[in-house]
Design an enzyme around this catalytic site. Structure first.
Site, PDB file in Angstrom:
ATOM      1  CE  LYS A   1     -24.771   2.690  20.922  1.00 26.11           C
ATOM      2  NZ  LYS A   1     -25.742   1.999  21.427  1.00 26.11           N
TER       3      LYS A   1
ATOM      4  CB  SER B   1     -28.955   4.076  20.146  1.00 27.84           C
ATOM      5  OG  SER B   1     -28.492   3.289  21.087  1.00 27.84           O
TER       6      SER B   1
ATOM      7  CB  SER C   1     -29.807   0.511  21.138  1.00 32.13           C
ATOM      8  OG  SER C   1     -30.845   1.336  21.520  1.00 32.13           O
TER       9      SER C   1
END
Length: 483
Positions: free
Chosen positions: A72, A147, A171
């Site tokens: 990420k 997210s 997330s």
């Protein structure tokens, strides 16, 4: 290389027996991402040097050796930019790797790229990204969640076999539920946060997203453990999570909070999750309804604490040391104000302002202090449950994936999407989402599984049991089917 039908075990055997080389695997992975990413917008950056790095791997003596993994884009890497999906860090390249990245490299994994996310991990849909929204592989008109939406899309679409995400209030789990994959947030302190761009330091945790449970166990094995550079890192010994996959749930005590089926949860989600929990009961688990009375306070508590910590953590982005700097400035005050006004998106600004307000002298006692007290009560709810039960189960998200632009005009409705996942971060306990099945709209529904601190093994066992029953990993997302 398309990973829709591949596991880490299968890939490892192919590498060991020279049915393909690590260089071929990295090259094919990059080619497939480039071929498909205009549809998904999963990645912000790709590691063009990955084939060369993979070529240097000659011994496949770890399960992850030669395996391409996505990281990420709020976890720093030296090979690629780390943008946190923000204009503020659009061209930032770190001079060091995050601990989790170093640990993956120690296991000879190949870091293939940096997936998209909500800006600074603030959001539940990936729509706050400066680089545009990622698309759900089950329906391109819907969000993949957030997210960690880019990581979820990359795994669900078969672009990678595994990806790292971060989880501050759900997330990893919520996008895993929306895209039909397995995602686990470990116990706070199990995995080092060193090199993770901080959003809310007391809640942030790095975790793993994969299609198969065992694949996540391999990756969590690799990234877990004490790190002296992270003062919140636990000294506790890390077990081999792959040995927890015995799939025996007889006698397992499962608590099902009634509140998790009351607060805006759709009938379809209730149906699919209840059917999944019934499978555990039919196989010998003891399932009982319980109450987590402080659940109704988790949204305001979370957004006060997380926004306050974000307000402090994001002070460093000021246009002076690194990152974006506004032009046409006439004073130092101009540098600060214009840089932050132009560099941050609306959601980040909203949370900074809320956090700054709640920490200010006149409001600290009324807001932040009260939120901290409520957080303790939320944690105590779980402490009491785990004196009697092994696991807590319920829905991961109140609905299936919603449409792109459907909730952008109503931040409070968007925030409510995290109501079922936030409590695990507040309590610091491990939690995961596993696909429970499909709703009537043909979109995935997630079953959330929570355990007491440092008992990720119980989650892996329960998740592998249901995976063995449902074999959801065999289902191909709608947008990936041959038409």
């Amino acid at each position: 290389m398309n990973y829709l039908n591949e596991s880490i075990d299968q890939l490892h055997q192919n590498l060991v027996h020279q049915k393909l080389s690590a260089k071929e695997l990295a090259t094919n992975t990059l080619d497939n991402i480039k071929k498909t990413d205009d549809k998904f917008n999963s990645f912000i950056s790709l590691n063009e040097n990955a084939p060369k790095e993979a070529e240097a791997i000659t011994e496949f003596d770890t399960p992850l050796a030669g395996i391409p993994i996505a990281v990420k884009d709020n976890i720093v890497t030296t090979e690629m930019k780390t943008t946190a999906a923000s204009r503020m860090l659009e061209n930032f390249v770190s001079v060091y790797d995050a601990t989790v990245v170093s640990k993956l490299k120690d296991q000879k994994a190949v870091i293939i790229g940096k997936p998209n996310l909500d800006e600074f991990a603030m959001g539940s849909s990936t729509e706050t990204s400066y680089f545009g929204v990622s698309k759900n592989p089950w329906d391109h008109t819907k969000v993949p969640g957030g997210s960690s939406g880019g990581s979820a899309t990359a795994v669900a679409s078969g672009q990678v076999v595994a990806a790292l995400g971060s989880d501050t209030g759900g997330s990893i789990r919520q996008p895993s539920a929306f895209t039909g994959i397995f995602g686990i947030k470990p116990t706070y302190g199990r995995v080092s946060r060193w090199g993770l761009i901080a959003f809310s330091s007391s809640l942030d945790q790095i975790g793993v997203m994969t299609k198969r449970v065992k694949d996540a166990a391999y990756v969590l094995n690799a990234i877990s453990g004490h790190d002296e550079r992270d003062s919140t890192s636990s000294m506790r010994e890390v077990p081999d999570f792959t040995k927890a996959l015995n799939k025996d749930v007889k006698g397992l005590k499962i608590a099902v909070p009634k509140e998790y089926f009351e607060i805006g949860v759709s009938d379809e989600v209730k149906r699919v999750v209840n059917e999944a929990i019934k499978v555990y009961e039919e196989n010998g688990a003891i399932v009982e309804e319980v109450s987590l009375p402080h659940t109704k306070y988790v949204i305001p508590t979370y957004y006060l604490i997380a926004s306050s910590e974000a307000s402090s953590n994001l002070q460093r982005f000021d246009g002076i040391r690194y990152g974006f700097r506004a032009s046409d400035v006439k004073s130092l005050a101009d540098v600060y104000v214009k840089t932050r006004s132009e560099g941050f998106g609306d959601e980040v600004k909203r949370r900074i302002m809320l956090g700054t307000f709640s920490l200010s002298a006149g409001t600290y006692d009324a807001y932040f202090k009260k939120a901290a007290q409520l957080r303790t009560l939320i944690k105590q709810d779980f402490d009491r449950l785990f004196e009697k039960y092994d696991l807590v189960m319920g829905p991961t998200a109140p609905t299936t994936a919603f449409g792109i632009d459907a909730k952008n005009d109503d931040p409070m409705t968007m925030y409510a999407n995290d109501i079922l996942t936030i409590s695990a971060n507040m309590a610091g306990i491990p939690a995961a989402s596993i696909p429970a099945g499909l709703a009537s709209d043909n979109m995935p529904v997630g079953l959330q599984i929570m355990a007491q601190r440092f008992d990720e093994e119980a989650i892996f066992n329960a998740a592998s049991f249901y995976e063995d029953y449902s074999k959801f990993y065999e289902k191909v997302p709608s947008e990936m089917e041959d038409k």
